[in-house]
Design an enzyme around this catalytic site. Sequence first.
Site, PDB file in Angstrom:
ATOM      1  N   LYS A   1       0.846  -1.208   0.000  1.00 13.40           N
ATOM      2  CA  LYS A   1       0.000   0.000   0.000  1.00 13.40           C
ATOM      3  C   LYS A   1       0.875   1.249   0.000  1.00 13.40           C
ATOM      4  O   LYS A   1       2.076   1.174   0.318  1.00 13.40           O
ATOM      5  CB  LYS A   1      -0.928  -0.017   1.217  1.00 13.40           C
TER       6      LYS A   1
ATOM      7  N   ARG B   1     -11.470  -0.488  14.222  1.00 13.64           N
ATOM      8  CA  ARG B   1     -11.426   0.286  12.976  1.00 13.64           C
ATOM      9  C   ARG B   1     -12.536  -0.189  12.038  1.00 13.64           C
ATOM     10  O   ARG B   1     -13.579   0.418  11.968  1.00 13.64           O
ATOM     11  CB  ARG B   1     -10.029   0.154  12.341  1.00 13.64           C
TER      12      ARG B   1
ATOM     13  N   HIS C   1      -6.868  -7.609  12.392  1.00 14.77           N
ATOM     14  CA  HIS C   1      -5.660  -6.782  12.406  1.00 14.77           C
ATOM     15  C   HIS C   1      -5.301  -6.459  13.859  1.00 14.77           C
ATOM     16  O   HIS C   1      -6.163  -6.063  14.634  1.00 14.77           O
ATOM     17  CB  HIS C   1      -5.906  -5.492  11.618  1.00 14.77           C
TER      18      HIS C   1
ATOM     19  N   ARG D   1       0.290 -10.852   6.607  1.00 19.71           N
ATOM     20  CA  ARG D   1       0.325  -9.619   5.799  1.00 19.71           C
ATOM     21  C   ARG D   1       1.541  -8.823   6.245  1.00 19.71           C
ATOM     22  O   ARG D   1       1.523  -8.117   7.234  1.00 19.71           O
ATOM     23  CB  ARG D   1      -0.975  -8.814   5.997  1.00 19.71           C
TER      24      ARG D   1
ATOM     25  N   TYR E   1      16.165  31.184   6.915  1.00 19.11           N
ATOM     26  CA  TYR E   1      14.988  31.908   7.428  1.00 19.11           C
ATOM     27  C   TYR E   1      15.013  31.972   8.949  1.00 19.11           C
ATOM     28  O   TYR E   1      15.253  30.971   9.614  1.00 19.11           O
ATOM     29  CB  TYR E   1      13.705  31.191   7.006  1.00 19.11           C
TER      30      TYR E   1
ATOM     31  N   CYS F   1      14.607  24.758   4.241  1.00 21.64           N
ATOM     32  CA  CYS F   1      13.768  25.464   3.268  1.00 21.64           C
ATOM     33  C   CYS F   1      12.949  24.455   2.468  1.00 21.64           C
ATOM     34  O   CYS F   1      13.085  23.246   2.646  1.00 21.64           O
ATOM     35  CB  CYS F   1      14.632  26.284   2.317  1.00 21.64           C
ATOM     36  N   MET F   2      12.101  24.938   1.585  1.00 22.93           N
ATOM     37  CA  MET F   2      11.249  24.024   0.812  1.00 22.93           C
ATOM     38  C   MET F   2      12.092  23.094  -0.068  1.00 22.93           C
ATOM     39  O   MET F   2      11.778  21.911  -0.209  1.00 22.93           O
ATOM     40  CB  MET F   2      10.268  24.815  -0.057  1.00 22.93           C
ATOM     41  N   ASP F   3      13.170  23.634  -0.630  1.00 19.91           N
ATOM     42  CA  ASP F   3      13.909  22.866  -1.643  1.00 19.91           C
ATOM     43  C   ASP F   3      15.384  22.668  -1.319  1.00 19.91           C
ATOM     44  O   ASP F   3      16.080  21.975  -2.042  1.00 19.91           O
ATOM     45  CB  ASP F   3      13.818  23.588  -2.992  1.00 19.91           C
TER      46      ASP F   3
HETATM   47  C1  LIG Z   1      -0.835  -1.851   6.664  1.00 15.05           C
HETATM   48  C2  LIG Z   1      -1.501  -3.114   7.063  1.00 15.05           C
HETATM   49  C3  LIG Z   1      -0.740  -4.272   7.252  1.00 15.05           C
HETATM   50  C4  LIG Z   1       0.769  -4.288   7.229  1.00 15.05           C
HETATM   51  O1  LIG Z   1       1.224  -3.806   8.465  1.00 15.05           O
HETATM   52  P1  LIG Z   1       2.801  -3.720   8.791  1.00 15.05           P
HETATM   53  O2  LIG Z   1       2.830  -3.322  10.212  1.00 15.05           O
HETATM   54  O3  LIG Z   1       3.336  -2.673   7.883  1.00 15.05           O
HETATM   55  O4  LIG Z   1       3.373  -5.047   8.512  1.00 15.05           O
HETATM   56  C5  LIG Z   1      -1.422  -5.450   7.513  1.00 15.05           C
HETATM   57  N1  LIG Z   1      -2.770  -5.466   7.605  1.00 15.05           N
HETATM   58  C6  LIG Z   1      -3.528  -4.369   7.455  1.00 15.05           C
HETATM   59  C7  LIG Z   1      -4.992  -4.468   7.569  1.00 15.05           C
HETATM   60  C8  LIG Z   1      -2.922  -3.149   7.189  1.00 15.05           C
HETATM   61  O5  LIG Z   1      -3.660  -2.050   7.047  1.00 15.05           O
END
Ligand SMILES: *Cc1c(COP(=O)(O)O)cnc(C)c1O
Length: 371
Positions: A41, A138, A168, A221, A267, A313-315
């Site tokens: 992601k 969530r 999760h 995951r 700045y 700075c920005m850049d």
């Molecule tokens: C981002 C995410 C993960 C991965 O989590 P990490 O801590 O980066 O391994 C797994 N499951 C869900 C639902 C997530 O949103």
Amino acid sequence: MFNETDYRPTRAIIDTTAVKHNVQRVISYLPNKTKLIAVVKSDGYGHGAVQISNAALEAGAEMLAVATPDEAITLRKHHHAVDILVMGPSPISFAKVAAEQGIMLTITSAAWVKQVNDQPQFDKKCKVHVKIDSGMGRIGVRTESELTNLTELINQSDHLSIEGTFTHFARADEKDAEPTRLQFKRFTQLVDCFPKKPRLVHASNSAATLMFPEYALDAVRFGVSLYGIAPSAAVEKKLPFVLEKAMSIETELAYVKKLPAGEQISYGGTYETEEDEWIGTLPIGYADGLKRSLEGQEVLIGGRRVPIVGTICMDQCMIKLPYEYPEGEKVILIGRQGDEEITIEEWAGRLGTIPYEIAVTFSARIPRVYR
Ligand SMILES: *Cc1c(COP(=O)(O)O)cnc(C)c1O
């Protein structure tokens, strides 16, 4: 992505070999039946979703996961066969597209399923994973009756079929294992309520994968640690194997000058020279992801640490040099040089945030160069 027309020397170097190493190590650490889902992601945590997924799949990952429908569509253009899961919510309008493109969706709401079921017939069913909220608070179903209601609606559906279920963890990166144990228990209790066990039951993020291999189930995951980043300091202390960092950020000295004592830099004049000082200018700033509050953070030049001085700075930003260096000298903001290393974790500590947030702050203006 790097183009020949990128003239600024500020670059993110992405080491796909490190990603492959991390994938191979975690696969050999996990039970044989457990599949590795590479979480890519937010453009592969800022590393480039396409290149990272290529590396992860080559090294043995079997599935990809993203947060949003659009991220899944982008990946599908590059990977025609691999399973892709959208872990976040999807709008009802996406179900048909997901079915056509073989993208798996995360389901949490009976109202969502009913509205999809009311649509005209799909050519193919959309495969879904039922999300269980075991304590994250969530998305996901929390009770047996919600789960039963949802699975019945899906099982009667001509549009959807159950492929998996997952939860999760909210606190798997902490020293205290108790909250994770409780979440796992709640999860498995609800998984037992499925009329038929889904093909893929999964729970673990990186922290749980590394700290609780007994919770690996059918798949994990694996996100942040794919990129060589420890999810937290607590996990870093107990890593079962060495993670290799995939991202470094480098630039070059754009300008060097000697200033007498009493001269202000940048700045607001927050920095004033105390003696004759060599000051270098770097072509990187907060628009690239070098947050203004990183004033004082060190960078590496010639294998030694030197501080960023004055307001970023920005850049551009300025650094204090121990002596004169030639313009064009390489400077490392994140990464290794000689015996020194500056990590994303170090920045996160300084900024009072987590390394995840740092990884995704490097803007598109920094080209990604793959090695
Ligand atoms: C981002 C995410 C993960 C991965 O989590 P990490 O801590 O980066 O391994 C797994 N499951 C869900 C639902 C997530 O949103």
